[in-house]
Design a protein around this motif. Structure first.
Motif, short mmCIF file in Angstrom:
data_model
loop_
_atom_site.label_atom_id
_atom_site.label_comp_id
_atom_site.label_asym_id
_atom_site.label_seq_id
_atom_site.Cartn_x
_atom_site.Cartn_y
_atom_site.Cartn_z
N ALA A 202 -5.92 3.33 0.64
CA ALA A 202 -7.22 2.67 0.45
C ALA A 202 -8.39 3.60 0.77
O ALA A 202 -9.48 3.48 0.19
CB ALA A 202 -7.31 1.41 1.30
N SER B 5 0.84 -1.20 0.00
CA SER B 5 0.00 0.00 0.00
C SER B 5 0.88 1.25 0.00
O SER B 5 1.77 1.39 0.84
CB SER B 5 -0.90 0.02 1.24
OG SER B 5 -1.68 1.20 1.28
N ALA C 148 -5.90 -2.63 4.18
CA ALA C 148 -5.95 -1.95 2.87
C ALA C 148 -6.75 -2.76 1.86
O ALA C 148 -7.52 -2.21 1.06
CB ALA C 148 -4.53 -1.70 2.36
N VAL D 147 -2.98 0.21 -4.06
CA VAL D 147 -2.95 -1.01 -3.24
C VAL D 147 -2.79 -2.17 -4.22
O VAL D 147 -3.65 -2.40 -5.08
CB VAL D 147 -4.23 -1.17 -2.40
CG1 VAL D 147 -4.25 -2.54 -1.69
CG2 VAL D 147 -4.34 -0.05 -1.38
#
Ligand code: LIP
Length: 263
Positions: free
Chosen positions: A218, A105, A191, A119
């Motif tokens: 995210a 991420s 995430a 991500v």
């Protein structure tokens, strides 16, 4: 999508793919360095460290004046106004057990908030991306959250803290609401959970005790996919608690989580 957002997301995507590929390939040869952090089950491997080293090196090489924060210890000041938040392997326990649900991420913020988020799930070769105002994508295809408005039809995801005292309260909360939702999932990587809400594989996710590197990327992906995000009270995310769902479900979840307590 601004030129800045376009450039930053392209850099983040390239580094996430490289770092994810390094860890995925390395995992097949087995692990030689496994340590613990905050508790005996909060793990870190040589590939968490190698992934962060690759990503941070790439960011410094391309954007030497940006600030960088990484889960495995990177803390670099900057002067450009751009700050990167890096989780080199989110879902480390899954990575340790050779389960596929782990990701890389990478998010970037400026003074107005998050500019881009990436991500990457190497085991599935799935790349979630978003830029501010530019929408959210999965492998280049636009994504959108579910439209479920009935709690009893809601597939709800959550996670548990590494501290066992907190986990007991978190489990009690689930006991109090389990009969009011479709079902509960616990996949082990914040995430990914948030990106799954963004693309409709889950209807909602919440978790406490997270860190910015878990959720910065995210959170933008989810919001650009039509989600509302906040903390468990419904306020904007500002610390370690995160709630993500479509806007109609969101206030119902705030009430459900509050009324289910955790005692
Ligand atoms: C993990 C989170 C997950 C949470 C785990 C752990 P890590 O992050 O992504 O949602 O439930 O306890 O915090 O430690 O794998 O980077």
């Amino acid at each position: 999508m601004t030129d800045l957002g376009k450039n930053l997301v392209a850099l983040a995507e390239q580094l996430a793919r490289e770092a994810g590929g390094l860890a995925l390939a390395g995992r097949k040869d087995g692990l030689t360095e496994v340590d613990t952090k905050s508790t005996a089950t909060d793990m870190v491997t040589e590939f968490d460290r190698a992934s962060e080293k690759l990503i941070v090196g790439g960011l410094i090489n391309s954007r030497p004046h940006d600030a960088i924060v990484g889960e495995e210890g990177t803390s670099r000041d900057g002067t450009s106004g751009i700050s990167w938040f890096v989780d080199p392997i989110d879902g480390t326990t899954n990575f340790l057990y050779d389960l596929p649900n782990w990701c890389v991420s990478i998010g970037a913020k400026d003074s107005d908030g998050t500019v881009c988020g990436v991500v990457y799930i190497p085991a599935l070769d799935e790349m979630f991306t978003a830029t501010r105002g530019g929408g959210a994508r999965l492998n280049g295809q636009a994504i959108h959250c579910s439209s479920i408005t009935d709690l009893s039809q809601t597939l709800l995801c959550t996670g548990f803290n590494y501290d066992s005292k907190n986990r007991v309260a978190q489990a009690h909360r689930i006991l109090n609401y389990i009969d009011k939702v479709r079902d509960v999932r616990r996949f082990g990587a914040a995430a990914i959970d948030m990106c799954y809400v963004a693309c409709g594989r889950l209807d909602a996710y919440y978790e406490e005790y997270l860190w910015p590197w878990d959720y910065v990327a995210a959170d933008l992906i989810a919001r650009e996919a039509g989600c509302k995000t906040g903390d468990l009270t419904g306020a904007p995310i500002h610390d370690r608690d995160v709630l993500v769902s479509n806007p109609k479900l969101f206030p119902q979840l705030v009430t459900l989580i509050r009324e289910s307590g955790g005692e």
